[in-house]
Design a protein around this motif. Sequence first.
Motif, PDB file in Angstrom:
ATOM      1  N   LEU A   1      12.403  -0.204  -1.151  1.00  0.00           N
ATOM      2  CA  LEU A   1      11.933  -1.397  -0.445  1.00  0.00           C
ATOM      3  C   LEU A   1      11.472  -2.463  -1.426  1.00  0.00           C
ATOM      4  N   ASP A   2      10.791  -2.040  -2.469  1.00  0.00           N
ATOM      5  CA  ASP A   2      10.354  -2.994  -3.493  1.00  0.00           C
ATOM      6  C   ASP A   2      11.544  -3.665  -4.179  1.00  0.00           C
ATOM      7  N   ALA A   3      12.671  -2.940  -4.234  1.00  0.00           N
ATOM      8  CA  ALA A   3      13.867  -3.487  -4.889  1.00  0.00           C
ATOM      9  C   ALA A   3      14.698  -4.362  -3.951  1.00  0.00           C
ATOM     10  N   GLY A   4      14.276  -4.467  -2.682  1.00  0.00           N
ATOM     11  CA  GLY A   4      14.970  -5.376  -1.780  1.00  0.00           C
ATOM     12  C   GLY A   4      15.753  -4.744  -0.656  1.00  0.00           C
ATOM     13  N   ALA A   5      15.661  -3.426  -0.463  1.00  0.00           N
ATOM     14  CA  ALA A   5      16.369  -2.788   0.646  1.00  0.00           C
ATOM     15  C   ALA A   5      15.814  -3.285   1.975  1.00  0.00           C
ATOM     16  N   GLU A   6      16.710  -3.573   2.913  1.00  0.00           N
ATOM     17  CA  GLU A   6      16.302  -4.122   4.205  1.00  0.00           C
ATOM     18  C   GLU A   6      16.206  -3.064   5.298  1.00  0.00           C
ATOM     19  N   ALA A   7      16.661  -1.867   5.036  1.00  0.00           N
ATOM     20  CA  ALA A   7      16.545  -0.754   5.975  1.00  0.00           C
ATOM     21  C   ALA A   7      16.709   0.528   5.175  1.00  0.00           C
ATOM     22  N   ILE A   8      16.242   1.636   5.752  1.00  0.00           N
ATOM     23  CA  ILE A   8      16.324   2.940   5.088  1.00  0.00           C
ATOM     24  C   ILE A   8      17.116   3.900   5.973  1.00  0.00           C
ATOM     25  N   TYR A   9      18.050   4.607   5.341  1.00  0.00           N
ATOM     26  CA  TYR A   9      18.828   5.646   6.016  1.00  0.00           C
ATOM     27  C   TYR A   9      18.571   6.963   5.277  1.00  0.00           C
ATOM     28  N   LEU A  10      18.079   7.952   5.991  1.00  0.00           N
ATOM     29  CA  LEU A  10      17.817   9.269   5.410  1.00  0.00           C
ATOM     30  C   LEU A  10      18.886  10.237   5.898  1.00  0.00           C
ATOM     31  N   GLU A  11      19.531  10.895   4.948  1.00  0.00           N
ATOM     32  CA  GLU A  11      20.738  11.659   5.272  1.00  0.00           C
ATOM     33  C   GLU A  11      20.488  13.162   5.326  1.00  0.00           C
ATOM     34  N   GLU A  12      20.976  13.769   6.397  1.00  0.00           N
ATOM     35  CA  GLU A  12      21.198  15.207   6.517  1.00  0.00           C
ATOM     36  C   GLU A  12      19.972  16.072   6.229  1.00  0.00           C
ATOM     37  N   PRO A  13      18.965  16.059   7.108  1.00  0.00           N
ATOM     38  CA  PRO A  13      17.862  17.026   6.987  1.00  0.00           C
ATOM     39  C   PRO A  13      18.353  18.407   7.421  1.00  0.00           C
ATOM     40  N   GLU A  14      18.663  19.269   6.470  1.00  0.00           N
ATOM     41  CA  GLU A  14      19.388  20.508   6.764  1.00  0.00           C
ATOM     42  C   GLU A  14      18.706  21.727   6.150  1.00  0.00           C
ATOM     43  N   PHE A  15      18.484  22.721   6.980  1.00  0.00           N
ATOM     44  CA  PHE A  15      17.926  23.999   6.522  1.00  0.00           C
ATOM     45  C   PHE A  15      18.894  25.084   6.974  1.00  0.00           C
ATOM     46  N   TRP A  16      19.471  25.801   6.028  1.00  0.00           N
ATOM     47  CA  TRP A  16      20.475  26.807   6.363  1.00  0.00           C
ATOM     48  C   TRP A  16      19.849  27.969   7.131  1.00  0.00           C
ATOM     49  N   ALA A  17      20.556  28.409   8.157  1.00  0.00           N
ATOM     50  CA  ALA A  17      20.047  29.512   8.974  1.00  0.00           C
ATOM     51  C   ALA A  17      19.904  30.795   8.160  1.00  0.00           C
ATOM     52  N   ARG A  18      20.744  30.958   7.141  1.00  0.00           N
ATOM     53  CA  ARG A  18      20.691  32.188   6.344  1.00  0.00           C
ATOM     54  C   ARG A  18      19.556  32.166   5.327  1.00  0.00           C
ATOM     55  N   ALA A  19      18.851  31.025   5.224  1.00  0.00           N
ATOM     56  CA  ALA A  19      17.736  30.913   4.285  1.00  0.00           C
ATOM     57  C   ALA A  19      16.446  31.374   4.948  1.00  0.00           C
ATOM     58  N   GLY A  20      15.358  31.368   4.136  1.00  0.00           N
ATOM     59  CA  GLY A  20      14.048  31.723   4.673  1.00  0.00           C
ATOM     60  C   GLY A  20      13.280  32.703   3.814  1.00  0.00           C
ATOM     61  N   TRP A  21      13.716  32.867   2.549  1.00  0.00           N
ATOM     62  CA  TRP A  21      13.081  33.859   1.670  1.00  0.00           C
ATOM     63  C   TRP A  21      12.374  33.223   0.465  1.00  0.00           C
ATOM     64  N   SER A  22      12.362  31.908   0.383  1.00  0.00           N
ATOM     65  CA  SER A  22      11.691  31.288  -0.757  1.00  0.00           C
ATOM     66  C   SER A  22      10.182  31.438  -0.621  1.00  0.00           C
ATOM     67  N   GLU A  23       9.491  31.377  -1.750  1.00  0.00           N
ATOM     68  CA  GLU A  23       8.025  31.500  -1.719  1.00  0.00           C
ATOM     69  C   GLU A  23       7.408  30.337  -0.948  1.00  0.00           C
ATOM     70  N   SER A  24       8.007  29.167  -1.060  1.00  0.00           N
ATOM     71  CA  SER A  24       7.516  28.012  -0.314  1.00  0.00           C
ATOM     72  C   SER A  24       7.593  28.265   1.187  1.00  0.00           C
ATOM     73  N   PHE A  25       8.718  28.817   1.648  1.00  0.00           N
ATOM     74  CA  PHE A  25       8.885  29.074   3.075  1.00  0.00           C
ATOM     75  C   PHE A  25       7.889  30.126   3.557  1.00  0.00           C
ATOM     76  N   LYS A  26       7.637  31.108   2.726  1.00  0.00           N
ATOM     77  CA  LYS A  26       6.670  32.144   3.104  1.00  0.00           C
ATOM     78  C   LYS A  26       5.274  31.538   3.282  1.00  0.00           C
ATOM     79  N   ARG A  27       4.922  30.607   2.414  1.00  0.00           N
ATOM     80  CA  ARG A  27       3.621  29.947   2.556  1.00  0.00           C
ATOM     81  C   ARG A  27       3.570  29.109   3.842  1.00  0.00           C
ATOM     82  N   GLU A  28       4.650  28.426   4.117  1.00  0.00           N
ATOM     83  CA  GLU A  28       4.685  27.602   5.322  1.00  0.00           C
ATOM     84  C   GLU A  28       4.606  28.469   6.579  1.00  0.00           C
ATOM     85  N   TRP A  29       5.230  29.634   6.557  1.00  0.00           N
ATOM     86  CA  TRP A  29       5.164  30.562   7.691  1.00  0.00           C
ATOM     87  C   TRP A  29       3.706  30.937   7.970  1.00  0.00           C
TER      88      TRP A  29
END
Length: 760
Positions: A134-162
């Motif tokens: 935005l500081d550089a002059g972007a007039e809109a923001i597009y965020l692409e593909e928030p994706e979590f694989w179904a076969r995932a779920g074993w990372s230490e981060s995910f365990k903490r979030e659980w």
Amino acid sequence: MKTLALAALLVASAAFAQTVPQANDRLIFQTQNGWSPRVNVEAGSVMVYGISESMPDRIKSWKDHGYRVTVMTGVAWGTYGDYLRGEFDGKEHWDETQQESSGKLILHGGKEVPYVAPSESYGKYLSRGVLRALDAGAEAIYLEEPEFWARAGWSESFKREWAAYYHEPWIAPDSSPDAQYRASKLKYFLYQRALAQVFAAVRVWGKEHGKVVPCYVATHSLINYAQWQIVSPESSLLDVGADGYIAQVWTGTSRAVNVYQGVKAERTFETAFLEYGALQNIARSSGKRIWYLNDPIEDNPNHSWIDYKRNWESTLVASLLQPEVSSYEILPWPDRIFGPKALRPSTEPTEANPKPQRTFIPAEYETELQTVFHALGQMQGQTAKWQVSGTQNIGVLVSDTLMFQRAKPLPSDADLGNFYGMALPLVMHGVPVEPVQIESTYRGKDAADFLKQYKVLFLTYEGQKPPSPKFHDAIAAWVKAGGALVVMDNDGDPYNHAQDWWNDNGKTQVIPRELLFHALGLDAAKEGTHYVGKGVVIFRKVSPSEVAQDVKGPDAVLAVAKEAATQVKLPWRESSALVLRRGPFVIASGFDRPEGTPERAITRVANSAVASLDKNNTSNVTHDEAVVLPHTTPAPTVLSGEYVDLFDAHLKLVQNPQVAEGERRLLLDPSVVAKGKAHVLAASAKVTDEQVTASSLRFAVSNIDARDEHDVTAVRLMLPRAAKSVTVDGKPLTPGKDESGTLLLEFKASATPQQVAVTF
């Protein structure tokens, strides 16, 4: 189960929500490079991709050439090594890489481009990068593909979030259907939270700078994510601050195989039609913006230009047959289509020729693409009317929970037969069926009226579950008001016993369909046709996935659909094509037969499924008995009149064109354009400064710079009289022959505007 942090973000986002101003953004595209003559695709807005250090220079490059500039960046992955290494907040974040049960890391492109299991720190990191844009002059923001694989779920981060989300120790997602379902709900929440953090940060920045900065999410359809075994927030993105969507549907998603009459095959058009429909259904319920993506190639670089063209035409036509949408992402990554390294096979690889010659995009395909880009820019405001179609106002109910049952230990049907078993028979017989988002029946500004346009709805809880009891209240009210609900479910889904609201979080054995029937005032054990208020419920105790595998499945689905339509006095029609008129444009498609099958295919029949669905079935064929499946090729649909063929590089005039099985058409009807006045009918370029007098027509055209003399601009003109002279930048041009009051011009393409003058 929302955390207080997410609730606070929602409040912050809502506090600064404003009406998004209109912009020159009906045609957009994305690129990670700066402007060059070969990627001058002449859309109104460009999405500069990525928030790296080069971002400001790339933004300036496009602005200098007159483009409105926005920024797109990945949500689940990106070149975010500085975050992983700890340069952002002094802490390493490698343990946020999505991880399989074996310990394998799920990477998008090397160790420093993993799929991320997002923490709150990651949300803050993305927010900082977006604010730099935005500081550089972007007039809109597009965020692409928030994706979590179904076969995932074993990372230490995910365990903490659980532990933080469920207030209990982590449970391996593959340990039970309940664990998998709950893991998917958490994955869904984590990307809700990450996006809400970014949206809230943008709203605050906008307030501080006196600007309204819209935020959009580029996402695959629910249908594709479920089939590809990915969890994403999908319909809930509008709840956490998104101002709309890009529907990322293209050859890569739509060629995913599905099953029809027991035959597994690619059905690109039919799949794309359902994918685009699913995302439009979400956007409609909120009134938010949506763009349809069209990609002239796909991520797999080993298909031929012939294959890309055929499939692009299929997805394009599928998108144009959704008349409520007139904004488009005309392509992603123009450099991989038109650039100096954009080499693809000239023919499909075969056993005899496994490595065919690789070439640049054929000149005629390049011209065709630019013709269509120009046509897409003219779709807004055109009155749409079906000329050929089956019965309308029919839908198949789908929920985001369709993504929650896709991995071990007991995943739902891999080919998504629980959805396609009901939807494909309708599409293949000309019924423009629409995936109908369950969440929209009780959520959003128009929830109370959301279902009113539908007369017949199909529903199963195989492979998905009702996310809220509010849905049962909404669907019961719709039936009582006169709707026809077809329920196809054999109650055999093991996820019926996952812990959630319908069984008081595992304290009872009640299954969702039983509660649905209770809300309808029906005995859950009784099949057949039941009258509820002014409407009707037709229950068949059958698995839609088994119906998809059955040679007689389509006949049975059509029979029950016809019965439901008859019950609510909805005239029943089938057709061998879909034809939609949008102003002067005519869009048409036939339907695909199972690819790779002979005229009479041998298929094994799950007769028990059809017998349960079709109560008039008197067949004596036993389960798994081999039968002969005939295929009758339907007569082509004839479109009377003369048209400009926009899929022809030379803008050929065609008389009474046909729409045969598997054929796609994009046509322009000159007869609805006022005659007697000179104007540009169609062009493979952006047309500006059009000026008409009693004896002349002048205009400018610009497009992608030619690679060689074969790359041309094609323009077809409507003229009141025969042309006397034609010049391009002051130089004489010999035009094609005059045909039906039109004239074809062809000359070398250029990114620099060329001045065309015609006297007559």
